[in-house]
Design a protein around this motif. Structure first.
Motif, PDB file in Angstrom:
ATOM      1  N   VAL A   1      -7.428  11.551  -3.521  1.00 18.76           N
ATOM      2  CA  VAL A   1      -6.083  11.995  -3.144  1.00 18.76           C
ATOM      3  C   VAL A   1      -5.302  12.494  -4.359  1.00 18.76           C
ATOM      4  N   LYS A   2      -5.282  11.741  -5.466  1.00 14.56           N
ATOM      5  CA  LYS A   2      -4.522  12.177  -6.630  1.00 14.56           C
ATOM      6  C   LYS A   2      -5.039  13.489  -7.213  1.00 14.56           C
ATOM      7  N   PRO A   3      -6.370  13.694  -7.343  1.00 19.44           N
ATOM      8  CA  PRO A   3      -6.841  15.003  -7.805  1.00 19.44           C
ATOM      9  C   PRO A   3      -6.449  16.147  -6.874  1.00 19.44           C
ATOM     10  N   VAL A   4      -6.473  15.903  -5.567  1.00 19.75           N
ATOM     11  CA  VAL A   4      -6.078  16.947  -4.619  1.00 19.75           C
ATOM     12  C   VAL A   4      -4.615  17.317  -4.828  1.00 19.75           C
ATOM     13  N   ILE A   5      -3.760  16.309  -4.989  1.00 21.48           N
ATOM     14  CA  ILE A   5      -2.340  16.568  -5.231  1.00 21.48           C
ATOM     15  C   ILE A   5      -2.165  17.400  -6.493  1.00 21.48           C
TER      16      ILE A   5
ATOM     17  N   GLY B   1       0.776  -1.240   0.000  1.00 18.62           N
ATOM     18  CA  GLY B   1       0.000   0.000   0.000  1.00 18.62           C
ATOM     19  C   GLY B   1       0.803   1.283   0.000  1.00 18.62           C
ATOM     20  N   TYR B   2       1.688   1.427  -0.987  1.00 21.36           N
ATOM     21  CA  TYR B   2       2.450   2.660  -1.131  1.00 21.36           C
ATOM     22  C   TYR B   2       2.451   3.084  -2.593  1.00 21.36           C
ATOM     23  N   SER B   3       2.704   4.387  -2.796  1.00 23.57           N
ATOM     24  CA  SER B   3       2.724   4.920  -4.153  1.00 23.57           C
ATOM     25  C   SER B   3       3.707   6.083  -4.204  1.00 23.57           C
TER      26      SER B   3
ATOM     27  N   ASN C   1       4.298  12.786  -6.859  1.00 22.23           N
ATOM     28  CA  ASN C   1       4.887  14.118  -6.658  1.00 22.23           C
ATOM     29  C   ASN C   1       6.191  14.058  -5.869  1.00 22.23           C
ATOM     30  N   ASP C   2       7.043  13.138  -6.273  1.00 25.14           N
ATOM     31  CA  ASP C   2       8.411  13.039  -5.743  1.00 25.14           C
ATOM     32  C   ASP C   2       8.483  12.477  -4.326  1.00 25.14           C
ATOM     33  N   GLU C   3       7.413  11.860  -3.839  1.00 21.99           N
ATOM     34  CA  GLU C   3       7.436  11.278  -2.501  1.00 21.99           C
ATOM     35  C   GLU C   3       6.691   9.953  -2.483  1.00 21.99           C
ATOM     36  N   ILE C   4       7.127   9.064  -1.586  1.00 18.49           N
ATOM     37  CA  ILE C   4       6.373   7.846  -1.304  1.00 18.49           C
ATOM     38  C   ILE C   4       5.289   8.190  -0.297  1.00 18.49           C
ATOM     39  N   ILE C   5       4.038   7.877  -0.631  1.00 16.09           N
ATOM     40  CA  ILE C   5       2.946   8.080   0.318  1.00 16.09           C
ATOM     41  C   ILE C   5       2.239   6.748   0.540  1.00 16.09           C
ATOM     42  N   ARG C   6       1.570   6.653   1.668  1.00 17.05           N
ATOM     43  CA  ARG C   6       0.803   5.445   1.989  1.00 17.05           C
ATOM     44  C   ARG C   6      -0.569   5.543   1.340  1.00 17.05           C
ATOM     45  N   VAL C   7      -1.024   4.437   0.763  1.00 17.05           N
ATOM     46  CA  VAL C   7      -2.325   4.359   0.112  1.00 17.05           C
ATOM     47  C   VAL C   7      -3.182   3.363   0.886  1.00 17.05           C
ATOM     48  N   ASP C   8      -4.318   3.831   1.426  1.00  9.02           N
ATOM     49  CA  ASP C   8      -5.184   2.939   2.201  1.00  9.02           C
ATOM     50  C   ASP C   8      -6.316   2.363   1.365  1.00  9.02           C
ATOM     51  N   SER C   9      -6.800   3.138   0.423  1.00 11.92           N
ATOM     52  CA  SER C   9      -7.905   2.701  -0.428  1.00 11.92           C
ATOM     53  C   SER C   9      -7.598   3.122  -1.855  1.00 11.92           C
ATOM     54  N   GLN C  10      -7.567   2.154  -2.764  1.00 16.62           N
ATOM     55  CA  GLN C  10      -7.250   2.486  -4.153  1.00 16.62           C
ATOM     56  C   GLN C  10      -8.292   3.422  -4.746  1.00 16.62           C
ATOM     57  N   VAL C  11      -9.566   3.220  -4.380  1.00 17.23           N
ATOM     58  CA  VAL C  11     -10.623   4.089  -4.908  1.00 17.23           C
ATOM     59  C   VAL C  11     -10.441   5.509  -4.387  1.00 17.23           C
TER      60      VAL C  11
END
Length: 310
Positions: free
Chosen positions: A167-171, A146-148, A151-161
């Protein structure tokens, strides 16, 4: 490139593909795939650009040696293939977070060299690096890790949906000039969450939420005080027509929901004195709060953009 080979299709048919993320281990097969992917992304010391490749791998090893207090990782100037030293350290590292350090540093370096025409001579470096990052994230998902890298950083992903839809649109929206502070706070919240600093993650999530509203108020010329709480900022946005008037009753409820979900959880769990007993903030509460903050930010920015378009 990821190939949909026979054995992989068979595992899918049997239901052997993980559908829930885990965070405690990086499987050996994934580590081996990532070694090949990092070398594909950064090149190797036998390439025509061997000196630049040597410098990049040495830079990664130098950073790890300092941060991990591992002088044995400092590349010797006579070392012909420093990537071998890096890959051995990565493959033998049992700690997940340290393994992620290697991945993050490698792809951060790739991002920095992506537009270097000398490093990627004869190739479109930016397209190549983006393609490799896409494969990295697909590999994480394929193995249920559960990581991705975003934007140049590893972040934790809890839910793919939630990650894909919120999360991706906010980034993306927070990368617009003017939102740098909110973006930094949003990433800091995720970084704290990944490292288990849950109270700090809640505090930064609230900061990102409040900062987004303040930026919108600044852009629109709406008056507010720097000390205004999230609840006050929400009301200023509503009073100035950020949301359609015919949604007033709904948005009043939304205001209460946001006020009680993002700021109040932070206030109750993260920022007040905890007395004689140590308070534990559960990871699922933090995950919920981060997603609520992301959803609220997405709503705010989309509404502001809608006003601009109108």
């Amino acid at each position: 490139m990821i190939h949909d080979i026979f054995s992989k299709r068979q595992r899918r048919q049997r239901g052997d593909i993980p559908d829930v993320f885990q965070y405690e281990t990086i499987p050996p097969d994934l580590k081996n795939q990532l070694v090949m992917l990092i070398e594909q992304t950064l090149g190797h010391s036998d390439s025509p650009n061997s000196f630049m490749n040597f410098q990049v791998y040495s830079r990664i090893l130098g950073a790890l040696a300092k941060e991990w207090a591992r002088p044995d990782l400092l590349p010797n100037r006579f070392e012909r293939r420093p990537e071998g030293l890096l890959f051995d350290a990565f493959l033998n590292e049992p700690d997940v977070e340290r393994s992620l350090d290697v991945i993050e540093l490698a792809f951060q370096c790739a991002n920095r060299e992506a537009n270097n025409v000398e490093y990627y001579a004869g190739h479109d470096g930016r397209s190549h690096v983006d393609f490799c990052i896409e494969e990295l994230n697909s590999r994480f998902k394929e193995h249920g890790v559960g990581y991705s890298f975003v934007n140049d950083e590893i972040i934790r992903v809890d839910s793919q949906v939630m990650h894909s839809e919120v999360v991706k649109p906010v980034i993306h929206y927070l990368s617009v000039p003017g939102f740098e502070g909110a973006q930094e706070e949003f990433f800091t919240a995720h970084d704290h969450y990944r490292h288990g600093f849950y109270k700090e993650a809640l505090t930064e999530a609230n900061k990102a939420f409040e900062s987004t509203m303040k930026v919108i108020c600044d852009q629109k010329g709406w008056v507010y005080k720097k000390s205004d709480s999230a609840k006050k900022l929400i009301m200023i946005c509503i009073e100035n027509g950020l949301f359609p008037e015919y949604y007033q009753s709904h948005l009043a409820s939304l205001s209460n929901l946001l006020d009680s979900s993002v700021p109040a959880i932070r206030n109750n769990e993260g920022s007040h004195g905890q007395g004689g007993a140590v308070k534990t903030v559960e990871p699922h509460i933090v995950s919920y709060t981060l997603h609520m903050a992301a959803s609220a930010i997405l709503l705010l920015v989309n509404s502001a953009n809608s006003m601009n378009a109108g």
